[in-house]
Design a protein around this motif. Structure first.
Motif, mmCIF file in Angstrom:
data_model
loop_
_atom_site.group_PDB
_atom_site.id
_atom_site.type_symbol
_atom_site.label_atom_id
_atom_site.label_comp_id
_atom_site.label_asym_id
_atom_site.label_seq_id
_atom_site.Cartn_x
_atom_site.Cartn_y
_atom_site.Cartn_z
ATOM 1 N N ASN A 135 10.438 2.590 7.112
ATOM 2 C CA ASN A 135 9.169 2.468 5.966
ATOM 3 C C ASN A 135 9.459 1.517 4.757
ATOM 4 O O ASN A 135 10.617 1.472 4.213
ATOM 5 N N ARG A 172 0.736 -1.242 -0.020
ATOM 6 C CA ARG A 172 -0.062 0.014 -0.133
ATOM 7 C C ARG A 172 0.928 1.251 0.070
ATOM 8 O O ARG A 172 1.863 1.559 0.818
ATOM 9 N N SER A 216 3.315 4.658 2.273
ATOM 10 C CA SER A 216 4.374 3.964 2.902
ATOM 11 C C SER A 216 3.668 3.114 4.120
ATOM 12 O O SER A 216 2.472 3.492 4.666
ATOM 13 N N GLN A 217 4.379 2.066 4.332
ATOM 14 C CA GLN A 217 3.896 1.385 5.549
ATOM 15 C C GLN A 217 5.268 1.198 6.505
ATOM 16 O O GLN A 217 6.266 0.925 6.033
#
Ligand code: SF4
Ligand code: SF4
Lengths: 297, 482
Positions: free
Chosen positions: B478, B454, B457-458
């Protein structure tokens, strides 16, 4: 009253501090005489003497067409040349291992690959970033070197060949050759045929197609005109630099307009052959570096 | 009115030449303590570099070593890396507070017994006395004109001083390199230039400070006496002249006359022995003062005099201002208050800082990892549409053995990762081998399929697990996607 205008021969002293004055007076304000401390004066004289020595040993005075060179014959340019030579020598020692080792050997040896990656990175920054971008990220029509999609092959050997001989670089006899014809401009396909084949190709890549697109007609056009290079399933052919049309990577953009333009005008990106500019060791180092960016196969 | 009047300088000259001090030989309790401490301190300083400490084959075996080349500091079982230099801050705080505490309890113990300036000056005095004789001989020698014997004595003295100074500089450089090797290299002129340079610098400072400047360092250069003056209080033990033992000071004969006439007379016989032995040349009877380094030698001198006269010793001694004042007024002196708010506070700070440092040291991580996310490109789209991010991991192995470290991730299902140049294990964990006592940079590629990747950023967690010692390190970073 103090004497407002004493002559220079008559020593004059300030009543408050007891210090002598210079004898100058402006609007009744007199100037204290504060001579330099002796140590300061001597330091000053020593620097003057020093500067004379400096003129003698270093380049100093301009002459009509040149300048005095000094006893040491020093020049900062000569110093730079010397340092650069020493640097080259040091690099040659480090690069000696790269000369004889194969690309595979370089890649699997921690020591050799460290040297190769450092050298490759420097050379990439000097020669390649102009088109392929910092870190090899590419740009529209300039391939991204960090992904796993290779127009001409992503093995060490393939990369080396591409760097050495270039792409469509006609001065090089062994350069990579392949042609995406200008199907529309050269009158081989009509406008609606182009749209049909584009929609068909988009369906291969699971991209959206125009409403009511005639995919069957597109396939007929494809088989007759495109399959020869791009393959029946659209998987591409690296021998002739025909890209895979089924994946998510589109060098010239994945919009319908961009694809129509590609078919209409054809595409023929050029990359110089670096064999004439870079030495074999640097090309090896560049190969290993590009291979390490993430897409190497 | 005449303008030629010179206003005289009312404050007198701004400069006075230093008076040379000729301390006299003295025997006694404090002199013995000082000799013992001198031998101990110099022994530690000169011989510590030769003490060995086994750390395995990959690391140097010198117990105390500042290794600039490999950027390590070794102290017996402790090994520090440059990023752990904050221990030095802790040590400096401890040093300051310990000095404060010493001062609150018994004055300038540091100055009188332990400071390098005091210790080396004491040693240089000893050499001087041995060669030129005691106080009187030296005063006479200095007032004489130059003669062959005077030149001989002076030359010998300066030669011995320079030898000691040179040895001092020599020992200094041994802390920065393998001592036995460096000694050999120095002797055969193979040592690096910087070694000779530093020996030269320390030879010069030792010779100048301990041989020539001596008490002037304490009086004019050192900040500590000034700080000290602000720290002391009337409960602290200080070398004190006990004026409660009576005034005026008079010779034995005069005192007897005064007493016969029914007038008061003190115990001090005005022999000035305390001044004669004082290394800074001051008169302690004027009270606690900046010039007094509290070495206790005047106590020894005075005790000697009192003993001979059959008067009680301790006319000069360690005492508190409160006690002296109380006795002078005829009231019983208050008990020595070692435990008071000030000392408690210092002790608490020492315990806190020391405890924090020990805790840090005991729980020090031997495996470290930091991560830098690749910026060009932030992410790469692959053929099948999945997204790949690249990271550079720097893994630090602070043990002296080579260690295999497995890299794993906390990331959404389907994420795969690859470490360039690593072996893969059966369970798909890439393994990198970190050489002993060093850091290794490796490149990590993390690939996430759609739709897990996704944007923009995650957070993912990168974990390093040491397979031989079971230690772990982890970092968060990230994962970027379009
Ligand atoms: S005054 Fe300074 S130099 Fe002198 S003994 Fe004390 S700490 Fe050392
Ligand atoms: S006065 Fe006494 S304690 Fe102070 S420095 Fe002199 S000899 Fe030492």
């Amino acid at each position: 009253m103090t004497n407002p205008n004493p002559t220079a021969h008559e020593p004059d002293f300030d009543a408050v501090t007891g210090q002598s004055t210079t004898g100058h007076s402006w609007d009744g304000i007199r100037e204290l005489n504060t001579p330099l401390p002796r140590w300061w004066l001597w330091t000053f004289y020593v620097t003057i003497l020093w500067s004379i020595g400096y003129w003698l040993v270093y380049p100093a005075w301009p002459l009509i067409s040149s300048h005095t060179t000094g006893f040491f014959g020093y020049s900062s340019r000569a110093e730079l040349t010397q340092e650069m030579q020493a640097l080259e020598q040091r690099r040659d020692i480090q690069a000696a291992g790269l000369k004889t080792a194969s690309l595979e050997e370089i890649k699997s040896s921690p020591d050799l690959s460290r040297v190769a990656l450092a050298r490759g990175k420097a050379s990439f920054a000097e020669n390649c970033v102009g088109c392929h971008g910092q870190g090899g990220t590419g740009a529209p029509s300039y391939p991204n070197l960090t992904d796993d999609d290779w127009v001409w092959g992503g093995s060490l050997k393939d990369i080396q060949t591409t760097i050495q001989n270039g792409i469509r670089w006609t001065q090089n006899a062994d350069t990579r050759m392949g042609e995406m014809l200008a199907f529309g401009r050269q009158g081989m396909l009509k406008k609606d045929e182009i749209e049909q084949v584009v929609d068909f190709v988009r369906s291969l890549a699971k991209l959206d197609t125009a409403k009511g697109a005639n995919l069957a007609a597109g396939k007929t056009v494809y088989d007759a005109n495109c399959a020869a290079c791009h393959g029946e399933a659209g998987k591409g052919n690296r021998e002739v630099g025909a890209p895979d049309l089924t994946d998510a990577i589109w060098l010239y953009g994945s919009s319908r307009e961009a694809m129509i333009e590609s078919v209409h005008n054809g595409r023929a990106g050029i990359m110089p052959a670096w064999a004439s500019r870079l030495d074999p060791v640097t090309i090896k180092a560049l190969t290993v570096y590009v291979h390490s960016l993430g897409g190497g196969q | 009115m005449s303008s030629n009047a010179v206003i005289p300088d009312e404050d007198g000259p701004l400069f006075a030449a230093a008076k040379k001090v000729y301390p006299q030989r003295v025997k006694g309790r404090f002199r013995r303590i000082k000799w013992a401490l001198l031998a101990f301190c110099l022994g530690v300083y000169y011989f510590l570099p030769f003490v060995r400490w086994d750390r395995g084959p990959a690391l140097p075996d010198q117990a105390v070593l500042v290794d600039f080349e490999r950027r390590r500091f070794y102290f017996f079982f402790i090994e520090l890396w440059p990023q752990e230099v904050y221990y030095l801050t802790g040590l400096l705080i401890l040093a300051a507070i310990v000095l404060f505490l010493m001062n609150a309890i018994a004055g300038r113990i540091w100055c009188g017994y332990l400071c390098p300036q005091t210790v080396w000056t004491d040693l240089f005095f000893a050499v001087e006395r041995l060669i030129e004789g005691d106080r009187r001989d030296r005063i006479r020698l200095d007032s004489q004109g130059w003669s062959a014997s005077k030149i001989g004595l002076k030359a010998t003295k300066h030669f011995v001083w320079l030898m000691i100074a040179w040895w001092t500089g020599g020992a200094w450089v041994l802390y920065f390199s393998d001592a036995p090797t460096l000694v050999k290299d120095l002797a055969t002129f193979q040592a690096p230039f910087s070694a000779y340079l530093w020996i030269g610098i320390l030879t010069a400072t030792t010779y100048v400070f301990a041989g020539h400047m001596r008490e002037q360092v304490c009086l004019y250069m050192c900040p500590w006496p000034r700080i000290q003056a602000a720290l002391t209080d009337s409960d602290a033990l200080n070398v004190t002249y006990k004026f409660d033992r009576g005034e005026p000071r008079a010779s034995v004969k005069q005192a007897a006359q005064l007493k016969a006439a029914g007038q008061p007379a003190g115990d001090c016989v005005e022999c000035k022995q305390c001044i004669a032995v004082c290394p800074t040349g001051i008169d302690i009877r004027e009270g606690t003062q900046l010039g007094c380094i509290q070495c206790g030698l005047c106590i020894d001198a005075c005790d000697d005099v009192m003993g001979k006269l059959g008067r009680p010793t301790g006319l000069i001694g360690y005492d508190t201002l409160k006690a002296v004042e109380a006795r002078a007024c005829g009231t019983p002196p208050p008990a020595l208050r070692l435990i008071r708010p000030r000392t408690m506070l210092y002790a608490a700070i020492i315990a806190f800082v020391g405890g924090a440092m020990l805790y840090q040291l005991a729980t020090r991580a031997f495996l470290g990892m930091s991560v830098v996310h690749e910026r060009t490109p932030l992410f790469t789209t692959l053929k099948d549409g999945s997204i790949r991010n690249a990271y550079t991991l720097r893994i630090a192995n602070k043990r002296s053995e080579e260690r295999p470290v497995a890299i794993t991730l906390d990331a959404p299902m389907g994420t795969t990762w690859e470490v360039v140049g690593a072996q893969q294990t059966a369970d798909w964990r890439p393994i990198v081998v970190i050489p002993p006592d060093s850091t290794l940079d490796v490149r990590l590629f993390v690939t996430m399929p759609q739709p897990q990747a996704r944007g923009p950023s995650q957070m993912i967690q990168i974990k390093a697990a040491d397979l031989s010692f079971g230690e772990n390190a982890s970092v968060k970073d990230n994962f970027f996607a379009p």
